[in-house]
Design a protein around this motif. Structure first.
Motif, PDB file in Angstrom:
ATOM      1  N   ILE A  74      16.963  65.340 -10.703  1.00 34.75           N
ATOM      2  CA  ILE A  74      18.423  65.415 -10.553  1.00 34.75           C
ATOM      3  C   ILE A  74      19.001  64.005 -10.655  1.00 34.75           C
ATOM      4  O   ILE A  74      18.603  63.106  -9.921  1.00 34.75           O
ATOM      5  N   ILE A  75      19.941  63.820 -11.565  1.00 33.52           N
ATOM      6  CA  ILE A  75      20.597  62.520 -11.705  1.00 33.52           C
ATOM      7  C   ILE A  75      21.628  62.343 -10.589  1.00 33.52           C
ATOM      8  O   ILE A  75      22.520  63.169 -10.416  1.00 33.52           O
ATOM      9  N   SER A  76      21.480  61.260  -9.838  1.00 29.32           N
ATOM     10  CA  SER A  76      22.479  60.868  -8.855  1.00 29.32           C
ATOM     11  C   SER A  76      22.546  59.355  -8.824  1.00 29.32           C
ATOM     12  O   SER A  76      21.652  58.671  -9.318  1.00 29.32           O
ATOM     13  N   THR A 103      14.433  56.292  -3.685  1.00 35.17           N
ATOM     14  CA  THR A 103      14.357  57.690  -4.130  1.00 35.17           C
ATOM     15  C   THR A 103      15.457  58.022  -5.123  1.00 35.17           C
ATOM     16  O   THR A 103      15.503  59.141  -5.631  1.00 35.17           O
ATOM     17  N   SER A 104      16.356  57.078  -5.385  1.00 35.62           N
ATOM     18  CA  SER A 104      17.477  57.351  -6.284  1.00 35.62           C
ATOM     19  C   SER A 104      17.080  57.072  -7.732  1.00 35.62           C
ATOM     20  O   SER A 104      16.499  56.033  -8.038  1.00 35.62           O
ATOM     21  N   PRO A 105      17.417  57.967  -8.655  1.00 36.79           N
ATOM     22  CA  PRO A 105      17.087  57.725 -10.055  1.00 36.79           C
ATOM     23  C   PRO A 105      17.968  56.670 -10.711  1.00 36.79           C
ATOM     24  O   PRO A 105      17.583  56.061 -11.701  1.00 36.79           O
ATOM     25  N   PHE A 106      19.182  56.442 -10.166  1.00 38.86           N
ATOM     26  CA  PHE A 106      20.108  55.480 -10.770  1.00 38.86           C
ATOM     27  C   PHE A 106      20.780  54.716  -9.638  1.00 38.86           C
ATOM     28  O   PHE A 106      21.770  55.161  -9.069  1.00 38.86           O
ATOM     29  N   ALA A 107      20.201  53.575  -9.311  1.00 42.95           N
ATOM     30  CA  ALA A 107      20.603  52.867  -8.094  1.00 42.95           C
ATOM     31  C   ALA A 107      21.245  51.528  -8.414  1.00 42.95           C
ATOM     32  O   ALA A 107      20.731  50.757  -9.239  1.00 42.95           O
ATOM     33  N   PHE A 108      22.363  51.240  -7.735  1.00 43.19           N
ATOM     34  CA  PHE A 108      22.976  49.920  -7.831  1.00 43.19           C
ATOM     35  C   PHE A 108      22.205  48.983  -6.914  1.00 43.19           C
ATOM     36  O   PHE A 108      22.040  49.251  -5.726  1.00 43.19           O
ATOM     37  N   THR A 109      21.723  47.876  -7.467  1.00 40.59           N
ATOM     38  CA  THR A 109      20.857  46.985  -6.690  1.00 40.59           C
ATOM     39  C   THR A 109      21.380  45.550  -6.694  1.00 40.59           C
ATOM     40  O   THR A 109      20.647  44.609  -6.981  1.00 40.59           O
ATOM     41  N   GLY A 110      22.634  45.393  -6.377  1.00 43.30           N
ATOM     42  CA  GLY A 110      23.205  44.060  -6.200  1.00 43.30           C
ATOM     43  C   GLY A 110      24.116  43.616  -7.306  1.00 43.30           C
ATOM     44  O   GLY A 110      25.288  43.317  -7.084  1.00 43.30           O
ATOM     45  N   ASN A 111      23.616  43.568  -8.548  1.00 38.97           N
ATOM     46  CA  ASN A 111      24.449  43.209  -9.694  1.00 38.97           C
ATOM     47  C   ASN A 111      23.966  43.902 -10.969  1.00 38.97           C
ATOM     48  O   ASN A 111      24.167  43.427 -12.078  1.00 38.97           O
ATOM     49  N   LYS A 112      23.308  45.033 -10.793  1.00 42.60           N
ATOM     50  CA  LYS A 112      22.754  45.790 -11.911  1.00 42.60           C
ATOM     51  C   LYS A 112      22.491  47.219 -11.456  1.00 42.60           C
ATOM     52  O   LYS A 112      22.466  47.502 -10.257  1.00 42.60           O
ATOM     53  N   VAL A 158      28.420  62.795  -7.847  1.00 46.39           N
ATOM     54  CA  VAL A 158      27.167  62.256  -8.351  1.00 46.39           C
ATOM     55  C   VAL A 158      26.630  61.127  -7.468  1.00 46.39           C
ATOM     56  O   VAL A 158      25.492  60.695  -7.639  1.00 46.39           O
ATOM     57  N   ILE A 159      27.451  60.679  -6.495  1.00 49.12           N
ATOM     58  CA  ILE A 159      27.022  59.606  -5.596  1.00 49.12           C
ATOM     59  C   ILE A 159      26.250  60.201  -4.424  1.00 49.12           C
ATOM     60  O   ILE A 159      26.726  61.109  -3.746  1.00 49.12           O
ATOM     61  N   ASN A 167      23.521  58.697  -1.326  1.00 49.69           N
ATOM     62  CA  ASN A 167      22.785  57.573  -0.745  1.00 49.69           C
ATOM     63  C   ASN A 167      21.589  58.005   0.108  1.00 49.69           C
ATOM     64  O   ASN A 167      20.908  57.160   0.684  1.00 49.69           O
ATOM     65  N   GLY A 168      21.352  59.312   0.197  1.00 51.21           N
ATOM     66  CA  GLY A 168      20.306  59.820   1.083  1.00 51.21           C
ATOM     67  C   GLY A 168      18.943  59.922   0.427  1.00 51.21           C
ATOM     68  O   GLY A 168      18.664  59.295  -0.610  1.00 51.21           O
ATOM     69  N   ASP A 169      18.087  60.754   1.026  1.00 45.41           N
ATOM     70  CA  ASP A 169      16.706  60.923   0.584  1.00 45.41           C
ATOM     71  C   ASP A 169      16.636  61.856  -0.614  1.00 45.41           C
ATOM     72  O   ASP A 169      16.765  63.079  -0.474  1.00 45.41           O
ATOM     73  N   GLY A 170      16.413  61.281  -1.777  1.00 44.66           N
ATOM     74  CA  GLY A 170      16.349  62.080  -3.000  1.00 44.66           C
ATOM     75  C   GLY A 170      15.123  62.953  -3.100  1.00 44.66           C
ATOM     76  O   GLY A 170      15.045  63.836  -3.954  1.00 44.66           O
ATOM     77  N   TYR A 171      14.124  62.733  -2.235  1.00 41.90           N
ATOM     78  CA  TYR A 171      12.911  63.546  -2.254  1.00 41.90           C
ATOM     79  C   TYR A 171      13.037  64.831  -1.443  1.00 41.90           C
ATOM     80  O   TYR A 171      12.184  65.702  -1.514  1.00 41.90           O
ATOM     81  N   SER A 172      14.078  64.936  -0.640  1.00 41.28           N
ATOM     82  CA  SER A 172      14.159  66.038   0.316  1.00 41.28           C
ATOM     83  C   SER A 172      14.576  67.351  -0.335  1.00 41.28           C
ATOM     84  O   SER A 172      15.315  67.368  -1.328  1.00 41.28           O
ATOM     85  N   ASP A 173      14.109  68.447   0.225  1.00 42.00           N
ATOM     86  CA  ASP A 173      14.526  69.779  -0.239  1.00 42.00           C
ATOM     87  C   ASP A 173      16.011  69.992   0.003  1.00 42.00           C
ATOM     88  O   ASP A 173      16.674  70.714  -0.755  1.00 42.00           O
ATOM     89  N   GLU A 174      16.514  69.364   1.070  1.00 38.93           N
ATOM     90  CA  GLU A 174      17.947  69.500   1.386  1.00 38.93           C
ATOM     91  C   GLU A 174      18.801  68.937   0.249  1.00 38.93           C
ATOM     92  O   GLU A 174      19.855  69.489  -0.059  1.00 38.93           O
ATOM     93  N   TRP A 175      18.347  67.854  -0.367  1.00 40.27           N
ATOM     94  CA  TRP A 175      19.124  67.274  -1.464  1.00 40.27           C
ATOM     95  C   TRP A 175      19.135  68.207  -2.675  1.00 40.27           C
ATOM     96  O   TRP A 175      20.153  68.335  -3.358  1.00 40.27           O
ATOM     97  N   VAL A 176      18.034  68.863  -2.957  1.00 35.91           N
ATOM     98  CA  VAL A 176      17.998  69.805  -4.075  1.00 35.91           C
ATOM     99  C   VAL A 176      19.047  70.902  -3.881  1.00 35.91           C
ATOM    100  O   VAL A 176      19.796  71.251  -4.802  1.00 35.91           O
ATOM    101  N   ALA A 177      19.123  71.422  -2.655  1.00 38.89           N
ATOM    102  CA  ALA A 177      20.110  72.455  -2.351  1.00 38.89           C
ATOM    103  C   ALA A 177      21.528  71.897  -2.411  1.00 38.89           C
ATOM    104  O   ALA A 177      22.449  72.539  -2.938  1.00 38.89           O
ATOM    105  N   GLU A 178      21.707  70.677  -1.894  1.00 47.31           N
ATOM    106  CA  GLU A 178      23.030  70.046  -1.904  1.00 47.31           C
ATOM    107  C   GLU A 178      23.483  69.735  -3.328  1.00 47.31           C
ATOM    108  O   GLU A 178      24.649  69.935  -3.674  1.00 47.31           O
ATOM    109  N   ALA A 179      22.555  69.281  -4.164  1.00 53.55           N
ATOM    110  CA  ALA A 179      22.886  68.980  -5.554  1.00 53.55           C
ATOM    111  C   ALA A 179      23.328  70.241  -6.294  1.00 53.55           C
ATOM    112  O   ALA A 179      24.270  70.212  -7.101  1.00 53.55           O
ATOM    113  N   GLU A 180      22.665  71.351  -6.005  1.00 47.83           N
ATOM    114  CA  GLU A 180      23.053  72.620  -6.630  1.00 47.83           C
ATOM    115  C   GLU A 180      24.454  73.019  -6.191  1.00 47.83           C
ATOM    116  O   GLU A 180      25.265  73.478  -7.002  1.00 47.83           O
ATOM    117  N   ARG A 181      24.745  72.801  -4.910  1.00 41.21           N
ATOM    118  CA  ARG A 181      26.072  73.112  -4.400  1.00 41.21           C
ATOM    119  C   ARG A 181      27.140  72.254  -5.079  1.00 41.21           C
ATOM    120  O   ARG A 181      28.239  72.716  -5.371  1.00 41.21           O
TER     121      ARG A 181
END
Length: 701
Positions: A392-394, A443-452, A510-511, A513-527
């Motif tokens: 899931i892209i976030s 755990t984020s596939p697309f993370a802002f890391t300071g200046n990139k 699409v933003i 900041n939580g645990d991208g590995y969790s089952d809860e995120w999969v359900a939340e992303a679908e929502r």
């Protein structure tokens, strides 16, 4: 130990700009730079002078051959080597030569590489075209010394058959769109370059053990294998002391890379046993792509010289961390401004916030396309497990930037920025240190890391061209749409705030900041309505969508025909990869594993008879024999099923239908065969098992 002076050896095998200035007549050098920077055609007379100087420089380095280095849709580089020899003279002597025409253009076979239908088998002609923005260099290996010339690869009809051509197009697109946007803020940018730093993960295994595993030889990953007693549970390999054998390998890799201008900087042990990482300093996207291909080749070549094999597959071992390639992406102007630098008070940096909001919009709108850019068969094993981001892209922004976005959502502007504060060490021996305003999220596939932004989905074997093509193009569209609004605005500052607020509200989903590995995120992303494209087959279907076709066509990055070809290549490649894996499993099970287990059951049966004849209790031996026999039967049944569905797959309609059959039927049958075999490995005498175990491979390097 021989001392290494980095400044002395760095780029010594590269025909750098400094070397060009030194060797070329001023008028020729000036014409070359004009050609490179302004796209002016390089006349053959000038090219001849450049080619001759390159030849003399390369021959002085020991070169006997030259080759156009290109990146077909196979994911690796290709080259056809020619010597510098010209026709022999009447007296039997020979001369060497290298013309401007040979430098600029080559003619490899255009039909034997994947083309997705753009080239028929009988249509053989293809062209490689010198990329003057990426320097030529020489490579020293067992073949001697070869001059390598980075090129793009086209069909006879002008379609791009490679990764470089669309990448260069996308770099021009993002440059134009970025210049348009930042100059509205009173800047005087002439160009903007996407800057990329790819982190490369890989495994090292002993070569002799590698050669005893047909699955590693044919597919790059283990198709069978029970977990070792110890894996990565203790996290003791991560950043641990590097073993001496591996350290020697890394030393040679670094020296090889430094000589060809690759700024190899970071090296360390990764999470899994036998896993490591190497990372360079940033370069412009085109050079970064070329250099990453060199890095992968160098890892493999140097590993062989040290009696090892470098595994670049995304998941060579089940149950432990897979390997990725984190693509760190930013945008830098010709005067050195990083457009993704937030500054100390980001809520006041309106240009940065609009750039950020536009990227958020682009990623949300084209989440499926970004996911597709990192889709390959190996990544299907990795995404969503053991250190890899989910499918899931976030976007991870961190608390500081998310707070600013929330302020824009709530009231249309931002007035404050969360500050970093101080980290108290609690010891008089240590100084307290300043703390960043936000944490990181691995755990984020697309993370802002300071200046990139760090796009963490890319597979370890993949070219990084595809994700950068996508990032450049989708962000360019978002920048252009913002610029169009601003150019018409009566009140510029007010419109900037309005755009930031509008994009924040529309695309905040699409933003995360939580645990991208969790089952809860999969359900939340679908929502939230975010796509979850779990396999390469699901992701590739995105390329056929009207929005994607129109996007690439509008910007001239990929024509509809070129995009369709890439879609077909993806499906075809997936089917071939799974078919090879299935046939390899069938071969290993039939010729190695089942015969070894049968031999072991005979030994067990003989033992049972012997123990009983001696008047002792043979119940334990009989129980083991029964368990092994049951698993053997299960494996034999699963093997027969895999043979059947693999044969059926070849009869399916090529394209998405066949690819989906491989994904949903053949792949499932492969897992069904692996399950009993891995259980058997845990029971059968190690001396009887026909191949090295996970423990042998990962801990005996």
């Amino acid at each position: 130990m021989e001392k290494v002076n980095i400044p002395e050896i760095f780029a010594e095998d590269v025909f750098t700009d400094a070397v060009m200035q030194q060797r070329l007549p001023k008028s020729v050098y000036k014409q070359f730079k004009k050609s490179t920077e302004e796209g002016v055609e390089l006349d053959l007379a000038t090219a001849d002078v450049i080619a001759n100087e390159i030849r003399e420089w390369a021959i002085a380095k020991g070169a006997t051959h030259f080759a156009h280095l290109f990146q077909p849709l196979t994911g690796i580089t290709a080259e056809k080597q020619d010597s510098f020899i010209t026709a022999p003279k009447a007296d039997g002597s020979v001369l060497t030569a290298f013309s401007g025409k040979e430098l600029i253009k080559g003619e490899p076979d255009g039909s034997s590489f994947p083309s997705g239908g753009l080239r028929a088998t009988f249509e053989a002609r293809g062209y490689t075209v010198w990329d003057t923005t990426s320097p030529v260099f020489v490579r020293h290996d067992a073949a001697g010394t070869t001059l390598l010339i980075p090129t793009a690869f086209y069909s006879y009809n002008g379609e791009a058959l490679d990764q470089k051509a669309p990448l260069l197009r996308s770099m021009q697109v993002i440059s134009d769109a970025s210049v348009r946007l930042v100059n509205l803020f009173g800047k005087n940018a002439k160009s903007v370059v996407p800057s990329v730093g790819p982190e490369q993960e890989y495994f090292l295994v002993d070569e002799q053990k590698f050669l005893q595993r047909k699955d590693l030889i044919y597919t790059g990953r283990t198709l069978f294998g029970a977990a070792a007693p110890k894996g990565q549970e203790l996290d003791d390999h991560y950043f641990g002391t590097i073993r001496q054998r591996v350290a020697g390998f890394m030393k040679d890799v670094n020296e090889e890379l430094w000589k060809v201008g690759v700024t190899s900087k970071t090296q360390h042990n990764e999470v899994a046993p036998a896993q490591h990482e190497i990372a360079p300093i940033y370069a412009n996207a085109n050079v970064a792509v070329d250099q990453n291909q060199v890095v992968m080749q160098t890892l493999k070549r140097v590993a062989c010289a040290h009696g090892m094999k470098a595994l670049l597959h995304e998941k060579p071992f089940a149950g432990v961390n897979g390997s990725g390639k984190h693509n760190n992406w930013s945008l830098v102007t010709d005067y050195g401004e990083n457009l993704l630098e937030p500054g100390s008070t980001p809520h006041e940096n309106k240009q940065f916030l609009l750039v950020l909001a536009s990227i958020i919009k682009a990623v949300d709108k084209y989440a499926g396309l970004l996911r597709e850019s990192a889709a390959d068969p190996g990544n299907d094993h990795r995404l969503g497990a053991n250190e890899a981001p989910p499918a899931i892209i976030s976007i991870f922004l961190g608390s500081q930037l998310e707070d600013i976005i929330d302020q824009y959502v709530a009231k249309g502007s931002a007035n404050t920025s969360i500050e970093g504060g101080v980290l108290t060490t609690g010891s008089t021996a240590l100084k307290d240190i300043s703390k960043d305003a936000t944490d990181r999220n691995r755990t984020s596939p697309f993370a802002f890391t300071g200046n990139k932004f760090e796009f963490r989905m890319v597979g370890s074997r993949d070219s990084i061209a595809s994700p950068n093509i996508v990032l450049n193009t989708i962000v360019a569209e978002a920048f252009d749409e913002a610029s169009e609004r601003l150019e018409k605005a009566a009140d510029f500052d007010k419109e900037v705030d309005s755009l930031i607020a509008e994009y924040a509200k529309a695309h905040k989903r699409v933003i995360f900041n939580g645990d991208g590995y969790s089952d809860e995120w999969v359900a939340e992303a679908e929502r939230r309505g975010l796509p979850n494209l779990k396999s390469i087959v699901d992701a590739t279907e995105v390329l056929a969508s009207e929005d994607v076709i129109n996007l690439f066509d509008k910007y001239g990055v990929l024509t509809p025909a070129e995009l369709k070809a890439r879609e077909e290549v993806k499906y075809e490649n997936y089917g071939k990869v799974i078919n090879i894996e299935a046939l390899t499993m069938i071969d290993m099970a039939t010729k190695q594993i089942i015969p070894a287990v049968i031999k072991y059951t005979k030994a067990l049966a003989d033992t049972v008879v012997a123990v009983k004849s001696a008047g002792a209790d043979a119940s334990v031996q009989a129980e083991i024999l029964s368990e092994v026999s049951e698993l053997l039967k299960e494996a034999k049944t699963a093997l027969a099923a895999l043979k059947t569905v693999t044969a059926q797959a070849t009869e399916k309609e090529e394209g998405v239908v066949q690819a989906r059959f491989y994904n949903e039927v053949v792949f499932v049958a492969m897992d069904a065969l692996r399950a009993p075999v891995d259980k058997l490995e845990m029971i059968v005498d190690k001396e009887a098992w026909p191949m090295p175990s996970y423990g042998d491979l990962m801990f005996e390097v």
